[in-house]
Design an enzyme around this catalytic site. Structure first.
Site, mmCIF file in Angstrom:
data_model
loop_
_atom_site.group_PDB
_atom_site.id
_atom_site.type_symbol
_atom_site.label_atom_id
_atom_site.label_comp_id
_atom_site.label_asym_id
_atom_site.label_seq_id
_atom_site.Cartn_x
_atom_site.Cartn_y
_atom_site.Cartn_z
ATOM 1 N N SER A 1 0.704 -1.086 0.240
ATOM 2 C CA SER A 1 0.247 -0.282 0.348
ATOM 3 C C SER A 1 1.126 1.509 -0.127
ATOM 4 C CB SER A 1 -0.127 0.105 1.332
ATOM 5 O OG SER A 1 -1.924 1.365 1.363
ATOM 6 N N TYR B 1 -2.049 -1.527 10.341
ATOM 7 C CA TYR B 1 -2.087 -1.034 9.572
ATOM 8 C C TYR B 1 -0.735 -1.271 8.788
ATOM 9 C CZ TYR B 1 -3.701 -1.594 4.797
ATOM 10 O OH TYR B 1 -3.153 -1.626 3.142
HETATM 11 N N1 LIG Z 1 -8.547 -0.562 -1.505
HETATM 12 C C1 LIG Z 1 -7.397 -0.307 -1.264
HETATM 13 O O1 LIG Z 1 -7.416 1.327 -1.203
HETATM 14 C C2 LIG Z 1 -5.757 -0.500 -0.730
HETATM 15 C C3 LIG Z 1 -5.324 0.707 -1.412
HETATM 16 C C4 LIG Z 1 -3.686 0.051 -1.073
HETATM 17 C C5 LIG Z 1 -3.571 -0.824 -0.550
HETATM 18 N N2 LIG Z 1 -4.809 -2.304 -0.466
HETATM 19 C C6 LIG Z 1 -4.195 -3.922 -0.228
HETATM 20 O O2 LIG Z 1 -5.179 -4.691 -1.585
HETATM 21 C C7 LIG Z 1 -5.142 -5.392 -0.933
HETATM 22 C C8 LIG Z 1 -6.524 -5.957 -1.098
HETATM 23 O O3 LIG Z 1 -7.177 -5.356 -0.446
HETATM 24 P P1 LIG Z 1 -8.951 -4.191 -1.567
HETATM 25 O O4 LIG Z 1 -8.734 -3.529 -1.069
HETATM 26 O O5 LIG Z 1 -9.518 -5.903 -2.516
HETATM 27 O O6 LIG Z 1 -9.768 -5.215 -0.538
HETATM 28 P P2 LIG Z 1 -11.457 -5.975 -0.469
HETATM 29 O O7 LIG Z 1 -12.231 -5.938 -1.190
HETATM 30 O O8 LIG Z 1 -11.755 -6.229 0.936
HETATM 31 O O9 LIG Z 1 -10.559 -6.964 -0.285
HETATM 32 C C9 LIG Z 1 -9.783 -7.992 0.637
HETATM 33 C C10 LIG Z 1 -9.340 -9.359 0.536
HETATM 34 O O10 LIG Z 1 -8.447 -10.255 0.819
HETATM 35 C C11 LIG Z 1 -9.123 -11.058 2.108
HETATM 36 N N3 LIG Z 1 -8.845 -11.457 3.144
HETATM 37 C C12 LIG Z 1 -8.720 -11.050 4.278
HETATM 38 N N4 LIG Z 1 -8.165 -11.756 5.247
HETATM 39 C C13 LIG Z 1 -7.627 -13.126 4.854
HETATM 40 C C14 LIG Z 1 -7.504 -14.299 4.477
HETATM 41 N N5 LIG Z 1 -7.482 -14.290 6.698
HETATM 42 N N6 LIG Z 1 -7.286 -15.054 4.273
HETATM 43 C C15 LIG Z 1 -7.867 -15.318 3.165
HETATM 44 N N7 LIG Z 1 -7.944 -14.079 2.300
HETATM 45 C C16 LIG Z 1 -8.675 -13.253 3.269
HETATM 46 C C17 LIG Z 1 -11.317 -10.791 1.690
HETATM 47 O O11 LIG Z 1 -11.700 -12.297 1.872
HETATM 48 P P3 LIG Z 1 -12.853 -11.839 2.650
HETATM 49 O O12 LIG Z 1 -13.984 -11.433 1.703
HETATM 50 O O13 LIG Z 1 -12.978 -13.358 3.491
HETATM 51 O O14 LIG Z 1 -12.633 -10.605 5.132
HETATM 52 C C18 LIG Z 1 -10.695 -9.899 0.392
HETATM 53 O O15 LIG Z 1 -10.748 -11.253 -0.512
HETATM 54 C C19 LIG Z 1 -5.225 -5.223 0.826
HETATM 55 O O16 LIG Z 1 -3.680 -6.690 1.367
HETATM 56 C C20 LIG Z 1 -5.042 -3.939 1.126
HETATM 57 O O17 LIG Z 1 -4.341 -3.794 2.134
HETATM 58 C C21 LIG Z 1 -5.902 -1.663 -0.770
#
Ligand SMILES: NC(=O)c1ccc[n+]([C@@H]2O[C@H](COP(=O)([O-])OP(=O)(O)OC[C@H]3O[C@@H](n4cnc5c(N)ncnc54)[C@H](OP(=O)(O)O)[C@@H]3O)[C@@H](O)[C@H]2O)c1
Length: 277
Positions: free
Chosen positions: A134, A147
């Site tokens: 991130s 985080y």
């Molecule tokens: N969105 C942003 O602004 C942003 C910015 C920078 C970085 N990121 C990073 O991008 C990545 C994906 O996030 P996203 O934004 O797409 O959010 P998201 O829609 O909440 O997706 C997160 C995913 O991670 C899964 N997850 C959480 N805990 C888990 C576990 N113990 N085992 C396996 N899967 C698990 C969730 O599954 P469940 O549905 O079962 O919870 C979901 O599929 C994360 O690492 C986040 O830190 C996001």
């Protein structure tokens, strides 16, 4: 040429789902992992090869990899460590359990999964490992300490791994997105409600504002966020480029902050970051 294969964790929503769909369309054999059985079924109905994998559970990761290796005949070309969540809250309000849980999912899970795939990649003589960090793995914001710490740790071990794998034909890239439209904030809101919202705090005023603005962003805020496809595009570069980059900063806010961090002393950077929290 054989179809390249990739395992992506956390495909139930957001970046994982968008990347899985784009890579499948591009001809990859995508193993789209989700931790809940019902999400695995939903992904399968979307035409993806889906597999159950919880990064907090060693047995589940081993089982998922065994299944993949049986299906591919023993190879896996790439891993996208994408699964993660955000634990919000002031450092003085967080508990050791909440911090440990944050690290289990965002740090120890991806680390262990890498240790499981590396022997496969070494044996086949190539591999790509892509880490979803991130911009909060580069700069810090108040009230995101757990985080921030987890993403800084992810950066640290991913950089080390890249150095250790030099010359092996296994490449490590780190993705640093800025704000992306996904379930991250609504999932963070649930976590917050189950943890910090239950206890008294000196930071209630800030939390109330977070509830109104951060966790449930309005049109004006989501307007500034990129679609998860923007991340998928960079993942494709990290997979296909002859010289994949060490870091991919995604979106103007992430690119600007990463640049500004290199220029400014800590005090000046803090002043700016306190304004944008
Ligand atoms: N969105 C942003 O602004 C942003 C910015 C920078 C970085 N990121 C990073 O991008 C990545 C994906 O996030 P996203 O934004 O797409 O959010 P998201 O829609 O909440 O997706 C997160 C995913 O991670 C899964 N997850 C959480 N805990 C888990 C576990 N113990 N085992 C396996 N899967 C698990 C969730 O599954 P469940 O549905 O079962 O919870 C979901 O599929 C994360 O690492 C986040 O830190 C996001």
């Amino acid at each position: 040429m054989t179809q390249p294969s990739i395992l992506i964790t956390g495909c139930s929503s957001g970046i994982g789902l968008a990347t899985a769909l784009q890579l499948k369309q591009r001809g990859y054999r995508v193993f789209a992992a989700a931790r809940k059985a019902q999400d695995v079924t939903t992904l399968q109905t979307q035409g993806l090869e889906s597999i159950q994998l919880d990064v907090n559970d060693t047995a589940s990761m081993k089982q998922a990899l065994d299944t993949i290796l049986t299906l591919t005949g023993g190879t896996l070309d790439a891993l996208f460590n994408n699964a993660g969540y955000l634990q919000a809250g002031a450092i003085e309000d967080l508990t050791r359990d909440a911090e440990r849980a944050q690290f289990e999912t965002n740090v120890f899970g991806p680390m262990e999964l890498i240790r499981l795939v590396l022997p496969i990649m070494r044996k086949q003589g190539h591999g790509r490992i892509i880490q979803n960090s991130s911009i909060l793995g580069v700069i810090t914001l108040p009230y995101y300490g757990a985080y921030n710490a987890s993403k800084f740790a992810l950066e640290g071990f991913s950089n080390t791994l890249r150095q250790e794998l030099r010359g092996t034909n296994i490449y490590v890239s780190i993705i640093n997105p800025g704000p992306i439209k996904s379930q991250l904030r609504s999932n963070a809101y649930q976590r917050y409600k189950n943890t910090l919202a239950q206890q008294p705090s000196l930071h209630t005023e800030i939390y109330t504002r977070m509830e109104q603005v951060y966790f449930t962003p309005g049109e004006a805020d989501t307007h500034l966020m990129l679609k998860p496809d923007a991340v998928a595009k960079k993942v494709i570069h990290a997979l296909e480029s002859k010289r994949p980059r060490a870091h991919y900063y995604i979106g103007l806010p992430a690119q600007t902050l990463a640049f500004v961090k290199r220029l400014l002393p800590d005090r000046a950077l803090d002043w700016i970051l306190n304004k944008i929290r």
